[in-house]
Design a protein around this motif. Structure first.
Motif, PDB file in Angstrom:
ATOM      1  N   TRP A  72      -7.132  -6.368  -4.398  1.00  0.00           N
ATOM      2  CA  TRP A  72      -6.222  -6.061  -3.287  1.00  0.00           C
ATOM      3  C   TRP A  72      -6.149  -7.192  -2.261  1.00  0.00           C
ATOM      4  O   TRP A  72      -5.350  -7.141  -1.334  1.00  0.00           O
TER       5      TRP A  72
ATOM      6  N   TRP B 157      -6.664  -1.885   5.959  1.00  0.00           N
ATOM      7  CA  TRP B 157      -5.257  -2.203   6.165  1.00  0.00           C
ATOM      8  C   TRP B 157      -4.542  -2.512   4.857  1.00  0.00           C
ATOM      9  O   TRP B 157      -3.464  -1.993   4.589  1.00  0.00           O
ATOM     10  N   VAL B 158      -5.163  -3.371   4.017  1.00  0.00           N
ATOM     11  CA  VAL B 158      -4.507  -3.868   2.811  1.00  0.00           C
ATOM     12  C   VAL B 158      -4.717  -2.934   1.629  1.00  0.00           C
ATOM     13  O   VAL B 158      -3.764  -2.566   0.932  1.00  0.00           O
TER      14      VAL B 158
ATOM     15  N   HIS C 276      -6.169   0.292   1.600  1.00  0.00           N
ATOM     16  CA  HIS C 276      -5.884   1.699   1.861  1.00  0.00           C
ATOM     17  C   HIS C 276      -4.591   1.925   2.636  1.00  0.00           C
ATOM     18  O   HIS C 276      -4.210   3.078   2.871  1.00  0.00           O
ATOM     19  N   ARG C 277      -3.932   0.833   3.025  1.00  0.00           N
ATOM     20  CA  ARG C 277      -2.648   0.923   3.747  1.00  0.00           C
ATOM     21  C   ARG C 277      -2.751   1.814   4.980  1.00  0.00           C
ATOM     22  O   ARG C 277      -1.827   2.551   5.330  1.00  0.00           O
TER      23      ARG C 277
ATOM     24  N   GLY D 183       4.318  -3.004   9.518  1.00  0.00           N
ATOM     25  CA  GLY D 183       2.958  -2.580   9.269  1.00  0.00           C
ATOM     26  C   GLY D 183       2.704  -1.140   9.680  1.00  0.00           C
ATOM     27  O   GLY D 183       3.622  -0.322   9.795  1.00  0.00           O
ATOM     28  N   MET D 184       1.428  -0.857   9.929  1.00  0.00           N
ATOM     29  CA  MET D 184       1.010   0.515  10.189  1.00  0.00           C
ATOM     30  C   MET D 184       0.378   0.640  11.571  1.00  0.00           C
ATOM     31  O   MET D 184      -0.650   1.287  11.745  1.00  0.00           O
TER      32      MET D 184
END
Length: 318
Positions: free
Chosen positions: A89, A156-157, A159-160, A237-238
Motif C-alpha cells: 500500500w 490514511w493510505v 485504511h483510507r 482526501g479524508m
C-alpha cells in the motif's frame, strides 16, 4: 513583498504553485512544510509533504496523483516484494527512492533536515525557500477507537481513514523546536497564508510545534486562510475523518473557528468557496474579515486567482 505559507502536501503545493504564478518575482515566498507525516521505511527517511512541494514546484510531480514523480517506475519495490519485504500500500518509486536515499545519506552525515531540504531543493529550483517545520523527528500516529496505534500514513493510505480515530498522537512534539528560519519567516512576513491543507494533521501539526502558534498570534502580518472544505466536504482526501476525530464539524465556518481569530486564534481572514457564502456571512457577524469566491483549484490560472482573492482580502496584493 514577503509571503509565508504554512503547507501540507498536495493542497498546499498546488496552492503555492498558483501563488507563484500570481506574484512571480515580485515577492519572496517561504513555505513552512508539515513533517508530521514523515517516517522511516526500508531504512530511508521519507518526507511526503516536503517531497510533494519540491516535485510540484519543481515541475516533476505526477499531476494525476498530485504526489510522487511523473514517469515513475517501481522495479525496486517489486523486487523488495519478491523478498517478502515492503508494503503493497506504500510503494516507493525508483525515482522517488533516489530522493529518499539522498536525504538519508545527508542526515546520516550529520546535517539537520533543514539543511538537507535546502540541498535537495537546489536541484528542483522550486522558486520558494522551503523549510521543514522542525529539524526534530516528529511522527503522527493514529489511535483508533478499537485501540490500534497506527502510523498516520498506514491509517490514511492503507485504511483510507475508514477506521474511526480516537485521537492523534505526535511523537516528540513537546520537545521539538522550530527549524531555523521558521519563526523569522512568520515574524518578518508581510502576509501569512494558510492554504487549503488538512487543518488537523498538516497545518495543525505545524501549529503544535512549540513557538509557532505564538509567532502567528504576534506577527504584524495579516494571516489569511483558505477553507479546505467546500459545501460540507473536504476538497481532497479524508480530512472530514480527521475533523470528526477532534470533534469539529466538516464545514467552512467550523474550520475557521477551529483555527480561531486573533489574538486568541491564528487567523485574521478566511476565504470560503462561493457555495459557502453563508459561512462568510456568519463569520463577518463575529468580526472576521471573510468573503466567498470560487476556490476549487482546477488548474494553475484558477489557483492564481484564488491566491489573488486571498491576498486581496487582507489588502496585500503585490
Amino acid at each position: 513583498m514577503k509571503i509565508t505559507v504554512l503547507s501540507g502536501g498536495v493542497g498546499g503545493a498546488r496552492f503555492t504553485r498558483g501563488l507563484l504564478s500570481l506574484v512571480g518575482e515580485r515577492s519572496y515566498v517561504t513555505v513552512i512544510a508539515n513533517t508530521g507525516d514523515d517516517m522511516w521505511l526500508h531504512g530511508v527517511r521519507v518526507c511526503p509533504d516536503l517531497d510533494t512541494l519540491m516535485y510540484t514546484l519543481g515541475g516533476a510531480v505526477h499531476e494525476e496523483q498530485g504526489w510522487g514523480r511523473r514517469d515513475e517506475s517501481r522495479r525496486t519495490s517489486d523486487d523488495l516484494a519478491a523478498y517478502g519485504l515492503g508494503w503493497e500500500w506504500f510503494t516507493l518509486g525508483d525515482l522517488d527512492l533516489a530522493t529518499h536515499l539522498a536525504r538519508t545519506a545527508l542526515l546520516r552525515d550529520g546535517l539537520p533536515l533543514s539543511q538537507v531540504t535546502a540541498r535537495l531543493a537546489e536541484r528542483w529550483s522550486p522558486g520558494v525557500t522551503l523549510l521543514p517545520m522542525t529539524d526534530d523527528e516528529v511522527e503522527t500516529h493514529v489511535v483508533t477507537t478499537d485501540g490500534r496505534d497506527l502510523h498516520f500514513e498506514e491509517w490514511w493510505v492503507l485504511h483510507r481513514a475508514a477506521l474511526p480515530a480516537a485521537r492523534f498522537v505526535q511523537t516528540n512534539l513537546a520537545t521539538a523546536t522550530p527549524a531555523p528560519g521558521v519563526l523569522a519567516a512568520i515574524a518578518e512576513a508581510d502576509v501569512v497564508v494558510v492554504p487549503p491543507s488538512n487543518p488537523v494533521v498538516s497545518v495543525g501539526t505545524i501549529l503544535a510545534i512549540p513557538g509557532v502558534r505564538d509567532a502567528l498570534r504576534t506577527t504584524a502580518a495579516p494571516v489569511v486562510g483558505i477553507s479546505p472544505v467546500i459545501g460540507g466536504a473536504p476538497v481532497r482526501g479524508m480530512a472530514d475523518a480527521c475533523l470528526t476525530a477532534i470533534g469539529v464539524e466538516t464545514s467552512a465556518v467550523a474550520v475557521a473557528r477551529h483555527y480561531g481569530r486573533r489574538p486568541d486564534g491564528v487567523l485574521d481572514a478566511w476565504l470560503v468557496d462561493d457555495r459557502d457564502a453563508d459561512a462568510a456571512d456568519a463569520l463577518r457577524s463575529e468580526g472576521w474579515l471573510a468573503t466567498a469566491a470560487p476556490t476549487l483549484m482546477t488548474d494553475v490560472p484558477t489557483t492564481a486567482r484564488i491566491a489573488a482573492d486571498a491576498l486581496a482580502l487582507v489588502g496585500r496584493l503585490p
